[in-house]
Design a protein around this motif. Structure first.
Motif, mmCIF file in Angstrom:
data_model
loop_
_atom_site.group_PDB
_atom_site.id
_atom_site.type_symbol
_atom_site.label_atom_id
_atom_site.label_comp_id
_atom_site.label_asym_id
_atom_site.label_seq_id
_atom_site.Cartn_x
_atom_site.Cartn_y
_atom_site.Cartn_z
ATOM 1 N N GLU A 1 3.250 2.695 14.281
ATOM 2 C CA GLU A 1 2.143 1.680 14.366
ATOM 3 C C GLU A 1 1.578 1.480 12.878
ATOM 4 O O GLU A 1 1.105 0.303 12.452
ATOM 5 N N LEU A 2 1.440 2.558 12.132
ATOM 6 C CA LEU A 2 0.880 2.552 10.983
ATOM 7 C C LEU A 2 1.717 1.928 9.770
ATOM 8 O O LEU A 2 1.275 1.003 9.105
ATOM 9 N N ILE A 3 3.024 2.131 10.023
ATOM 10 C CA ILE A 3 3.969 1.166 9.137
ATOM 11 C C ILE A 3 3.919 -0.253 9.446
ATOM 12 O O ILE A 3 3.983 -1.150 8.515
ATOM 13 N N LYS A 4 4.077 -0.424 10.843
ATOM 14 C CA LYS A 4 3.761 -2.008 11.177
ATOM 15 C C LYS A 4 2.711 -2.581 10.773
ATOM 16 O O LYS A 4 3.049 -3.666 10.090
ATOM 17 N N SER A 5 1.666 -1.827 10.956
ATOM 18 C CA SER A 5 0.491 -2.558 10.330
ATOM 19 C C SER A 5 0.112 -2.517 9.025
ATOM 20 O O SER A 5 -0.166 -3.552 8.253
ATOM 21 N N GLY A 6 0.823 -1.558 8.068
ATOM 22 C CA GLY A 6 0.790 -1.532 6.645
ATOM 23 C C GLY A 6 1.542 -2.783 6.099
ATOM 24 O O GLY A 6 1.107 -3.499 5.233
ATOM 25 N N LYS A 7 2.625 -3.002 6.946
ATOM 26 C CA LYS A 7 3.830 -3.967 6.410
ATOM 27 C C LYS A 7 3.267 -5.407 6.696
ATOM 28 O O LYS A 7 3.222 -6.361 5.980
ATOM 29 N N GLU A 8 2.549 -5.566 7.883
ATOM 30 C CA GLU A 8 1.769 -6.905 7.970
ATOM 31 C C GLU A 8 0.673 -7.037 7.070
ATOM 32 O O GLU A 8 0.390 -8.174 6.788
ATOM 33 N N PHE B 1 0.557 -6.055 4.091
ATOM 34 C CA PHE B 1 1.267 -6.172 2.861
ATOM 35 C C PHE B 1 1.496 -7.912 2.791
ATOM 36 O O PHE B 1 1.300 -8.438 1.776
ATOM 37 N N LYS B 2 2.176 -8.325 3.912
ATOM 38 C CA LYS B 2 2.542 -9.892 4.001
ATOM 39 C C LYS B 2 1.499 -10.560 3.856
ATOM 40 O O LYS B 2 1.572 -11.897 3.211
ATOM 41 N N THR B 3 0.156 -10.231 4.293
ATOM 42 C CA THR B 3 -1.060 -11.231 4.390
ATOM 43 C C THR B 3 -1.726 -10.938 3.273
ATOM 44 O O THR B 3 -2.846 -11.464 2.815
ATOM 45 N N GLY B 4 -1.471 -9.782 2.323
ATOM 46 C CA GLY B 4 -2.368 -9.515 1.324
ATOM 47 C C GLY B 4 -3.398 -8.930 1.468
ATOM 48 O O GLY B 4 -4.508 -8.576 0.638
ATOM 49 N N ALA B 5 -3.711 -8.241 2.637
ATOM 50 C CA ALA B 5 -4.931 -7.494 2.873
ATOM 51 C C ALA B 5 -4.956 -6.150 2.248
ATOM 52 O O ALA B 5 -3.785 -5.607 1.823
ATOM 53 N N GLY B 6 -6.058 -5.608 2.158
ATOM 54 C CA GLY B 6 -6.216 -4.564 1.069
ATOM 55 C C GLY B 6 -5.685 -3.040 1.492
ATOM 56 O O GLY B 6 -5.272 -2.378 0.829
ATOM 57 N N MET B 7 -5.584 -2.896 2.858
ATOM 58 C CA MET B 7 -5.258 -1.691 3.471
ATOM 59 C C MET B 7 -3.841 -1.297 3.382
ATOM 60 O O MET B 7 -3.305 -0.103 3.727
ATOM 61 N N TRP B 8 -3.046 -2.122 2.961
ATOM 62 C CA TRP B 8 -1.496 -1.798 2.996
ATOM 63 C C TRP B 8 -0.890 -0.453 2.416
ATOM 64 O O TRP B 8 -0.451 0.148 2.833
ATOM 65 N N ARG B 9 -1.634 -0.377 1.157
ATOM 66 C CA ARG B 9 -1.318 0.649 0.318
ATOM 67 C C ARG B 9 -1.787 1.963 0.905
ATOM 68 O O ARG B 9 -0.766 3.070 0.946
ATOM 69 N N LEU B 10 -2.965 2.078 1.481
ATOM 70 C CA LEU B 10 -3.327 3.532 2.155
ATOM 71 C C LEU B 10 -2.539 3.415 3.452
ATOM 72 O O LEU B 10 -2.141 4.809 3.688
ATOM 73 N N LYS B 11 -2.415 2.527 4.309
ATOM 74 C CA LYS B 11 -1.661 2.798 5.302
ATOM 75 C C LYS B 11 -0.054 3.200 5.078
ATOM 76 O O LYS B 11 0.300 4.194 5.732
ATOM 77 N N LEU B 12 0.421 2.725 4.150
ATOM 78 C CA LEU B 12 1.924 2.974 3.807
ATOM 79 C C LEU B 12 1.973 4.313 3.155
ATOM 80 O O LEU B 12 3.041 5.306 3.261
ATOM 81 N N ALA B 13 0.768 4.645 2.487
ATOM 82 C CA ALA B 13 0.910 6.016 1.690
ATOM 83 C C ALA B 13 0.717 7.104 2.590
ATOM 84 O O ALA B 13 1.316 8.188 2.762
ATOM 85 N N VAL B 14 -0.288 7.055 3.871
ATOM 86 C CA VAL B 14 -0.420 7.820 4.809
ATOM 87 C C VAL B 14 0.979 7.868 5.683
ATOM 88 O O VAL B 14 1.520 9.052 6.086
ATOM 89 N N ALA B 15 1.661 7.047 5.812
ATOM 90 C CA ALA B 15 2.826 6.816 6.770
ATOM 91 C C ALA B 15 3.847 7.520 5.922
ATOM 92 O O ALA B 15 4.864 8.105 6.654
ATOM 93 N N THR B 16 3.981 7.405 4.603
ATOM 94 C CA THR B 16 5.038 8.388 3.804
ATOM 95 C C THR B 16 4.935 10.001 4.073
ATOM 96 O O THR B 16 5.897 10.412 4.203
ATOM 97 N N LEU B 17 3.791 10.147 4.369
ATOM 98 C CA LEU B 17 3.613 11.526 4.672
ATOM 99 C C LEU B 17 4.184 11.896 6.358
ATOM 100 O O LEU B 17 4.594 13.002 6.456
ATOM 101 N N TYR B 18 3.758 11.287 7.029
ATOM 102 C CA TYR B 18 4.150 11.386 8.540
ATOM 103 C C TYR B 18 5.184 10.844 9.259
ATOM 104 O O TYR B 18 5.433 11.103 10.620
#
Ligand SMILES: NC(=O)c1ccc[n+]([C@@H]2O[C@H](COP(=O)([O-])OP(=O)(O)OC[C@H]3O[C@@H](n4cnc5c(N)ncnc54)[C@H](OP(=O)(O)O)[C@@H]3O)[C@@H](O)[C@H]2O)c1
Length: 301
Positions: A237-244, A246-263
């Protein structure tokens, strides 16, 4: 290689620059802070500080008599790395610590980080090229992975809300990742400069702990003496939301994908080395810390 004594720090009052600078001072290096004329950052008045424009000629003057330069500027200054390297070479600096403090040359990052990684890498590759061309000049990259105590406190999305005693556990909570504490990051820099030959012209893998969310939750519950309220999410879910985002230019993609990197289940994306022995923690004198110790530090703050 001769002894390193005089060390200039760029970004000295930042998240990582602060512990690095105080650990360098504690290890008796002669530290000079270099800061921008435009900086609004407060620097400790007791440390010699040069406030300059970040152009080549000013940097060469600032780097004169420095044995090493530690580059720990924030993301906004990453594009300046090549200029910093040119100035270091021209001033006769022997060791330049490139601005890694992340995942080094890993290929395991999400493709969304590609442009950011490429910009960082341009400066690193340039330092390596200069080291090949100029014998006296050397570089080191410290891949510290997840800055665990700093990140857990700053980002509840990492799974632990220290204020409300609530947790988010992703998937089974068993995915292991490595983390380096702020004191581990400071020690890694000190250990590099105390071992200039063994640390020259390479990336080093740094870790204070290898753990997972379940171990951290257990440590938090033990230390607070209460069961934490746990929400279950998935890394998918985190990856899907982070990638979405990223596409829309929303600010949270970095944090979401950084956390997903761990888990991200079964990927070991959050490990800088497969084992502590395979990391460079011992060479650098970076102490192994337990989940209990790290959690205790966070709860005290
Ligand atoms: N692995 C991870 O999860 C993780 C997390 C955070 C950071 N990092 C990395 O660690 C390194 C340091 O990050 P940080 O969070 O410590 O940095 P930071 O606190 O955001 O900034 C550190 C200092 O960099 C200088 N700086 C800021 N913008 C600049 C610009 N445009 N040009 C030149 N200098 C600038 C400022 O120093 P002055 O005001 O004194 O000039 C600032 O105090 C970076 O490479 C960052 O990507 C990794």
């Amino acid at each position: 290689m001769s002894i390193i004594k005089n060390v200039a720090v760029l970004g000295a009052s930042g998240n990582f620059g602060t512990p690095i600078t105080s650990d360098l001072l504690a290890a008796n290096f002669n530290v000079t802070i270099i800061t921008r004329t435009t900086s609004t950052t407060a620097h400790p008045p007791s440390i010699p500080t040069l406030r300059i424009d970040y152009d080549l000629s000013s940097l060469i003057i600032a780097f004169a008599n420095q044995d090493a330069v530690v580059c720990v500027v924030g993301p906004g200054g990453i594009s300046l790395q090549k200029t910093f390297v040119d100035a270091a070479v021209a001033a006769g600096v022997k060791r330049f610590l490139i601005d890694d403090f992340g995942w080094g040359l890993t290929e395991k990052g999400f493709q969304e980080f590609g442009a950011i990684h490429a910009q960082r890498r341009e400066g690193w590759d340039y330092a390596a090229q200069k080291a090949r061309e100029v014998g006296e000049f050397t570089w080191t990259g410290l891949s510290t992975g997840n800055p665990i105590d700093w990140a857990m406190k700053k980002f509840p999305m990492m799974g632990f809300d220290v204020k409300t005693h609530r947790a988010i556990i992703y998937d089974s909570g068993n995915e292991r990742f490595t983390g380096t504490t702020l004191s581990g990051i400071g020690q890694a820099v000190v250990g590099t400069l105390l071992n200039p030959s063994a640390t020259a012209n390479r990336f080093l893998a740094v870790q204070s702990i290898c753990t997972n969310q379940n171990e951290l939750l257990f440590a938090f519950e033990k230390a607070t003496g209460e069961k934490w309220e746990v929400e279950r999410h998935t890394s998918g879910e985190l990856i899907k939301s982070g990638k979405e985002d990223f596409k829309t230019g929303a600010g949270m993609w970095r944090l979401k994908l950084a956390v997903a990197t761990l888990y991200y289940v079964g990927q070991s994306r959050g490990m800088v080395a497969a084992t502590r022995e395979e990391s460079d923690a011992e060479l650098l004198g970076v102490r192994e810390e337990s989940a209990d110790e790290i959690v205790a530090k966070l709860l005290q703050q």
